[in-house]
Motif scaffolding. Sequence first.
Motif, PDB file in Angstrom:
ATOM      1  N   ASP A 301      11.320  79.728 -66.406  1.00 28.80           N
ATOM      2  CA  ASP A 301       9.955  79.211 -66.379  1.00 28.80           C
ATOM      3  C   ASP A 301       8.903  80.291 -66.589  1.00 28.80           C
ATOM      4  O   ASP A 301       7.700  80.011 -66.578  1.00 28.80           O
ATOM      5  CB  ASP A 301       9.682  78.453 -65.074  1.00 28.80           C
ATOM      6  N   LEU A 328      15.738  75.566 -70.336  1.00 27.88           N
ATOM      7  CA  LEU A 328      14.426  75.786 -69.744  1.00 27.88           C
ATOM      8  C   LEU A 328      14.025  74.685 -68.768  1.00 27.88           C
ATOM      9  O   LEU A 328      13.027  74.834 -68.048  1.00 27.88           O
ATOM     10  CB  LEU A 328      13.363  75.919 -70.842  1.00 27.88           C
ATOM     11  N   HIS A 331      10.309  73.267 -67.821  1.00 34.19           N
ATOM     12  CA  HIS A 331       9.437  74.228 -68.510  1.00 34.19           C
ATOM     13  C   HIS A 331       9.489  74.044 -70.026  1.00 34.19           C
ATOM     14  O   HIS A 331       8.541  74.421 -70.719  1.00 34.19           O
ATOM     15  CB  HIS A 331       9.837  75.649 -68.126  1.00 34.19           C
ATOM     16  N   GLU A 334       6.521  72.384 -71.268  1.00 33.90           N
ATOM     17  CA  GLU A 334       5.235  73.047 -71.011  1.00 33.90           C
ATOM     18  C   GLU A 334       5.008  74.279 -71.879  1.00 33.90           C
ATOM     19  O   GLU A 334       3.863  74.624 -72.177  1.00 33.90           O
ATOM     20  CB  GLU A 334       5.178  73.443 -69.536  1.00 33.90           C
ATOM     21  N   VAL A 335       6.071  74.959 -72.286  1.00 35.10           N
ATOM     22  CA  VAL A 335       5.933  76.210 -73.031  1.00 35.10           C
ATOM     23  C   VAL A 335       5.638  75.918 -74.499  1.00 35.10           C
ATOM     24  O   VAL A 335       6.220  75.004 -75.094  1.00 35.10           O
ATOM     25  CB  VAL A 335       7.218  77.064 -72.890  1.00 35.10           C
TER      26      VAL A 335
END
Length: 421
Positions: A301, A328, A331, A334-335
């Motif tokens: 994360d 991930l 995450h 979100e990334v």
Amino acid sequence: MNRSVAITGIGVVAPGGVGKKAFWDLLVSGRTATRTISFFDPSRFRSQVAAEVDFDPQRSGLSPREARRLDRAAQFAVVSARECMADSGLEFVELDPHRTGVSVGSAVGGTTGLEREYLVLSDSGRLWEVDSDYVSPHLFDAFVPSSLAAEVAWTVGAEGPATVVSTGCTSGLDSVGYARDLIAEGTVDVMIAGAADTPISPIAVSCFDAIKATTPRNDDPEHASRPFDRTRNGFVLAEGAAMFVLEELEHARARGAHVYGVIGGYATRCNAYHMTGLRPDGHEMAEAIRHSLDQARLNPDLVDYVNAHGSGTKQNDRHETAAFKETLGQHAYEVPISSIKSMVGHSLGAIGSIEIAACALAMENGAVPPTANLHEPDPECDLDYVPNEAREHGVDAVLSVGSGFGGFQSAMVITREETTR
């Protein structure tokens, strides 16, 4: 491995511009360098688009003799090596040559020179029996891929390990990963590492045509490469090179070098499954990602940007999306993730190194390059693929991945500084 490895110099020859500045300017503008093939008449091929480099050997610093002697891939390798050397500020004449090495990746080596010479010798395929008097005295160098490493070693004055890594489309990641490992284990202190490929030739185009891997979207070359888009239908062939100065971190710090980033982790896997096919679950790529994160001692994360392989084929983009979700977790949603192949095409063995350059420059400039031509997101590719416009974003840790014919899956983690997080 207890020695950290820093990137202290970058050199790039890419579609849209020669040099790291022109390359980065293209990426952050979201412009594409894909166009109708101009190197030869492409009208007989299914896919007629490519990302070509506007490259003048002599303007790029090669002498007329070098331009005559070197295959196009070797020209790219030497020019980008010279740029990364100058960028690093390292005085190579002061180094121990036996502790300085070279690692160059390439998928198809001297294809351009080999095909050119075949056409001359055979009178464009008309003759079965050829007259060797017409052959170039430099043909052997194009025929033997190891000449790429030799040319860069001669340019640098390196007398340590000199290797060509050829693992298909992961070659550019694997060559840098191999160089990193040599420094980390203490075999050398400095490596010139990267990759070069120049496959825009009739033989390469026809090979990818045969398996329908490249896009037939010939009426709209600028928008032909569409990673993660619902309408994607194949990749755009390209050419290019990127080379780096890698050195042991303390060595770099001692001389006050500018450090673009530290290669914290690298791993590669083979799926032992199919020459060109990928399992949709992305397990092998996930294994490479997981191992590279473990090496870097980086929590998933805390990845700030993912540079995707993003070739624009149906199966690759689904495969990657699954691998990111597996490794991930939440995450992954979100990334920011993007594919620069949407702008500079897929230069086979070279692209992994070109993407490492993009990652280092993203960290340097606090921005994430976009995925161009992403207007209709595929519901199966439901992550943040940074559509069409670059995004200001602080980047301290990057994950870059690659996937290659033969079943190769590679991943690399680059961090801004040596930290355990």
